[in-house]
Design a protein around this motif. Structure first.
Motif, PDB file in Angstrom:
ATOM      1  N   MET A 152      -7.934   4.531  -1.485  1.00  0.00           N
ATOM      2  CA  MET A 152      -9.311   4.692  -1.958  1.00  0.00           C
ATOM      3  C   MET A 152      -9.658   6.170  -2.159  1.00  0.00           C
ATOM      4  N   SER A 162      -8.886  -3.253   3.463  1.00  0.00           N
ATOM      5  CA  SER A 162      -9.656  -2.247   4.198  1.00  0.00           C
ATOM      6  C   SER A 162     -10.494  -2.857   5.309  1.00  0.00           C
ATOM      7  N   ARG A 192      -5.070  -0.766   7.014  1.00  0.00           N
ATOM      8  CA  ARG A 192      -6.390  -0.168   6.732  1.00  0.00           C
ATOM      9  C   ARG A 192      -6.261   1.330   6.477  1.00  0.00           C
ATOM     10  N   GLU A 193      -5.373   1.969   7.242  1.00  0.00           N
ATOM     11  CA  GLU A 193      -5.142   3.395   7.042  1.00  0.00           C
ATOM     12  C   GLU A 193      -4.596   3.680   5.640  1.00  0.00           C
ATOM     13  N   ALA A 249      -4.843   1.708   3.012  1.00  0.00           N
ATOM     14  CA  ALA A 249      -5.864   1.366   2.022  1.00  0.00           C
ATOM     15  C   ALA A 249      -6.890   2.485   1.895  1.00  0.00           C
ATOM     16  N   GLY A 250      -7.224   3.116   3.023  1.00  0.00           N
ATOM     17  CA  GLY A 250      -8.158   4.235   2.988  1.00  0.00           C
ATOM     18  C   GLY A 250      -7.602   5.406   2.184  1.00  0.00           C
ATOM     19  N   CYS A 280       0.831  -1.214   0.000  1.00  0.00           N
ATOM     20  CA  CYS A 280       0.000   0.000   0.000  1.00  0.00           C
ATOM     21  C   CYS A 280       0.860   1.256   0.000  1.00  0.00           C
ATOM     22  N   ALA A 315     -10.169  -3.747  -1.086  1.00  0.00           N
ATOM     23  CA  ALA A 315     -11.321  -3.889  -0.192  1.00  0.00           C
ATOM     24  C   ALA A 315     -11.025  -4.877   0.926  1.00  0.00           C
TER      25      ALA A 315
END
Length: 295
Positions: free
Chosen positions: A286, A271, A279-280, A282-283, A240, A268
């Motif tokens: 996005m 995430s 997750r951060e 990936a956000g 990422c 996804a």
């Protein structure tokens, strides 16, 4: 108690320097390993004895019997755990010696210990430039590019530590580190090493020369997305981070990613099921996709 420990250390150093027999030397070094394993104070006591470190370095050279070399390296590694000793241990002659041992270890154990010692010394910012001057970056890239060794994780960690310094990043890129690290990250039997490889790649990508080298690799976006899809959690974090840097630099890279069917599903998945850091990241990816106009 402190006086008794100090006397024991002095006796062991003398016995290691001028042994009555191989058995006496072995026992003296084994005692030093034990004494320095958990006590920072004992490590300082050893380092303060005149000639102790130079004797340990001499015993760690390839001319020593294998077990003596391993014990000497073990003591040196223990000493390197003290932050106040890292700088004094990383003399240029010592670094050249470590380079030689990494290239031609006498045994699996000595190779692992040498890599661990190098990694420990590389953690001190003041030491990083010294390793660059001594040619350690090129040595690490050469070894990492070859057949996998038991010391591979420590070697990769050493490289990741050293390329935090910009000058070493330039040396690593010129030595061919980018394709080497990608190959390790993609390796089917190297999942445990993939995350460290990508962490090092992410550090290289902070600077223009590293990012440009990444972009020059054929299919780089698809390869990183492949790692994002199937890698371990640390690998997903690293993938990422690298995609973010590629997308910041190039709309074309973002367009390439959106053209891959697996990209959206992999993103996804991270995430939802990734670590907090993954997750951060990936956000952020996005958000970058939603904000971009790539068509």
């Amino acid at each position: 108690m402190a006086t008794r420990v100090g006397e024991t250390i002095i006796e062991c150093i003398k016995e290691a320097q001028f042994p009555g027999s191989n058995e006496d030397q072995h026992q003296a070094l084994q005692t030093l390993v034990t004494i320095t394993k958990i006590s920072p104070q004992n490590r300082n006591l050893v380092a303060q004895i005149n000639g102790a470190i130079s004797s340990l370095l001499s015993l760690s050279k390839s001319h020593s019997p294998p077990q003596i070399q391993i014990l000497a390296l073990s003591v040196l590694f223990n000493l390197s755990l003290n932050p106040n000793l890292k700088h004094s241990l990383a003399q240029m002659d010592t670094i050249f010696h470590l380079n030689t041992l990494i290239l031609s270890p006498n045994s699996i154990e000595s190779g692992k210990l040498t890599a661990s010692l190098l990694c420990s010394l590389a953690m001190l910012d003041k030491n990083k430039a010294k390793f660059g001057v001594a040619g350690t970056i090129q040595v690490l890239v050469k070894i990492i590019s070859g057949p996998r060794t038991p010391a591979a994780h420590h070697l990769l960690s050493s490289l990741a530590e050293l390329v935090q310094f910009h000058g070493n990043c330039t040396l690593a890129v010129r030595a061919g580190a980018v394709p080497v690290l990608i190959a390790v990250a993609e390796s089917a039997n190297g999942e445990g090493l993939s995350g460290t490889s990508l962490a090092a790649l992410g550090l290289l990508a902070r600077f223009e020369e590293g990012l440009n080298e990444l972009r020059r690799i054929d299919g780089i976006v698809a390869r990183i997305v492949g790692i994002l899809k199937r890698g371990c959690m640390l690998s997903k974090e690293g993938a990422c981070e690298i995609l973010l840097r590629l997308f910041d630099e190039s709309q074309e890279c973002l367009r390439d990613a959106l053209g891959l069917p697996e990209f959206s599903s992999a993103l996804a998945d991270v995430s939802v099921r990734g670590s907090g850091r993954a997750r951060e990241k990936a956000g952020l990816l996005m958000q970058k996709i939603m904000d971009a106009n790539v068509y």
